[in-house]
Design an enzyme around this catalytic site. Structure first.
Site, short mmCIF file in Angstrom:
data_model
loop_
_atom_site.label_atom_id
_atom_site.label_comp_id
_atom_site.label_asym_id
_atom_site.label_seq_id
_atom_site.Cartn_x
_atom_site.Cartn_y
_atom_site.Cartn_z
N ASP A 1 -42.61 5.32 -29.72
CA ASP A 1 -43.53 4.63 -30.62
C ASP A 1 -43.60 5.40 -31.94
O ASP A 1 -43.62 6.63 -31.96
CB ASP A 1 -44.92 4.53 -29.97
CG ASP A 1 -45.81 3.54 -30.68
OD1 ASP A 1 -46.04 2.45 -30.12
OD2 ASP A 1 -46.27 3.85 -31.80
N ILE A 2 -43.67 4.67 -33.04
CA ILE A 2 -43.71 5.30 -34.36
C ILE A 2 -45.03 6.03 -34.58
O ILE A 2 -45.12 6.92 -35.43
CB ILE A 2 -43.49 4.22 -35.46
CG1 ILE A 2 -43.01 4.84 -36.75
CG2 ILE A 2 -44.73 3.37 -35.67
CD1 ILE A 2 -42.50 3.83 -37.76
N ASN B 1 -50.35 -5.02 -24.32
CA ASN B 1 -51.34 -5.74 -25.11
C ASN B 1 -50.85 -7.17 -25.26
O ASN B 1 -49.70 -7.40 -25.65
CB ASN B 1 -51.51 -5.08 -26.48
CG ASN B 1 -52.10 -3.68 -26.38
OD1 ASN B 1 -52.88 -3.39 -25.48
ND2 ASN B 1 -51.72 -2.80 -27.30
N GLY C 1 -54.99 -6.27 -29.30
CA GLY C 1 -54.31 -5.23 -30.06
C GLY C 1 -52.82 -5.45 -30.21
O GLY C 1 -52.12 -4.58 -30.72
N GLN C 2 -52.30 -6.61 -29.79
CA GLN C 2 -50.86 -6.84 -29.95
C GLN C 2 -50.55 -7.12 -31.41
O GLN C 2 -51.15 -8.01 -32.03
CB GLN C 2 -50.38 -8.02 -29.08
CG GLN C 2 -48.86 -8.18 -29.11
CD GLN C 2 -48.34 -9.27 -28.18
OE1 GLN C 2 -49.11 -10.05 -27.61
NE2 GLN C 2 -47.03 -9.32 -28.03
N SER C 3 -49.62 -6.35 -31.96
CA SER C 3 -49.23 -6.52 -33.37
C SER C 3 -47.76 -6.87 -33.53
O SER C 3 -47.36 -7.33 -34.60
CB SER C 3 -49.55 -5.24 -34.17
OG SER C 3 -48.83 -4.15 -33.65
N HIS D 1 -43.71 -5.72 -25.22
CA HIS D 1 -43.42 -4.30 -25.07
C HIS D 1 -44.48 -3.67 -24.20
O HIS D 1 -45.67 -3.95 -24.35
CB HIS D 1 -43.36 -3.58 -26.43
CG HIS D 1 -44.51 -3.89 -27.32
ND1 HIS D 1 -44.60 -5.06 -28.03
CD2 HIS D 1 -45.63 -3.20 -27.60
CE1 HIS D 1 -45.73 -5.08 -28.73
NE2 HIS D 1 -46.38 -3.95 -28.47
N HIS E 1 -46.32 -0.19 -23.35
CA HIS E 1 -46.55 1.18 -23.85
C HIS E 1 -46.53 2.10 -22.63
O HIS E 1 -47.36 1.95 -21.73
CB HIS E 1 -47.92 1.30 -24.52
CG HIS E 1 -48.09 0.50 -25.77
ND1 HIS E 1 -48.04 1.06 -27.03
CD2 HIS E 1 -48.33 -0.82 -25.96
CE1 HIS E 1 -48.25 0.12 -27.94
NE2 HIS E 1 -48.44 -1.03 -27.31
P1 DGP Z 1 -48.93 -3.34 -30.14
O1 DGP Z 1 -50.02 -3.00 -31.10
O2 DGP Z 1 -49.34 -3.28 -28.66
O3 DGP Z 1 -48.25 -4.65 -30.52
O4 DGP Z 1 -47.85 -2.18 -30.30
C1 DGP Z 1 -46.88 -2.18 -31.30
C2 DGP Z 1 -46.39 -0.79 -31.39
O5 DGP Z 1 -45.18 -0.81 -32.09
C3 DGP Z 1 -47.32 0.17 -32.13
O6 DGP Z 1 -47.86 1.13 -31.21
C4 DGP Z 1 -46.44 0.84 -33.16
C5 DGP Z 1 -45.05 0.41 -32.77
N1 DGP Z 1 -44.19 0.19 -33.92
C6 DGP Z 1 -44.43 -0.65 -34.95
N2 DGP Z 1 -43.42 -0.58 -35.83
C7 DGP Z 1 -42.53 0.32 -35.33
C8 DGP Z 1 -41.29 0.82 -35.79
O7 DGP Z 1 -40.77 0.44 -36.84
N3 DGP Z 1 -40.66 1.74 -35.00
C9 DGP Z 1 -41.22 2.17 -33.83
N4 DGP Z 1 -40.53 3.11 -33.14
N5 DGP Z 1 -42.38 1.73 -33.37
C10 DGP Z 1 -43.03 0.80 -34.11
#
Ligand code: DGP
Length: 115
Positions: free
Chosen positions: A33-34, A88, A94-96, A101, A103
């Protein structure tokens, strides 16, 4: 819902965009995760695009099983097999990113305050 052509995570799967892949199997990949929330914070995603875990389970249960198996493998490697797996589902939860995916979170004693 994002279409695969403009989906960030589909672009990681295709290799069009780079991310550090820490594990993979036939139907799923894992990458960090970023914005990590714990020492272990990896995302596990199906190679195919589905918006959320319910859609994945309904359409392709084998992919969901591969995804969970991959989460377990990563957690065995990095957190002694003790971890939380969170999906999520929907903006209010909290899903973005609307490519399903999980976590995979661990590597420390986790608290519990999701709300
Ligand atoms: P959610 O909020 O549950 O939809 O989680 C989305 C996750 O995706 C969030 O924890 C950050 C991660 N994320 C968003 N953009 C990127 C990216 O460009 N690279 C990586 N490795 N993770 C990302």
């Amino acid at each position: 819902m994002s279409l695969p052509s403009d989906c960030l995570f589909c672009r990681f799967v295709s290799g069009e965009l780079h991310t550090e892949i820490v594990g993979q199997n036939q139907r799923a990949i894992a990458f960090r995760d970023i914005n990590p929330q714990a020492p272990l914070h990896v995302l596990v995603i199906p190679r195919e695009h589905f918006a959320d875990v319910a859609a994945l389970a309904a359409a392709d249960p084998e992919s969901l099983a591969d995804l969970v198996g991959l989460a377990q493998e990563v957690a065995m490697d990095e957190a002694d097999g003790e971890y939380r797996l969170i999906f999520n589902s929907g903006p209010a939860a909290g899903q973005s990113v609307f490519h399903v995916h999980g976590h995979v979170i661990g590597g420390t004693r986790l608290g519990w305050s999701p709300a």
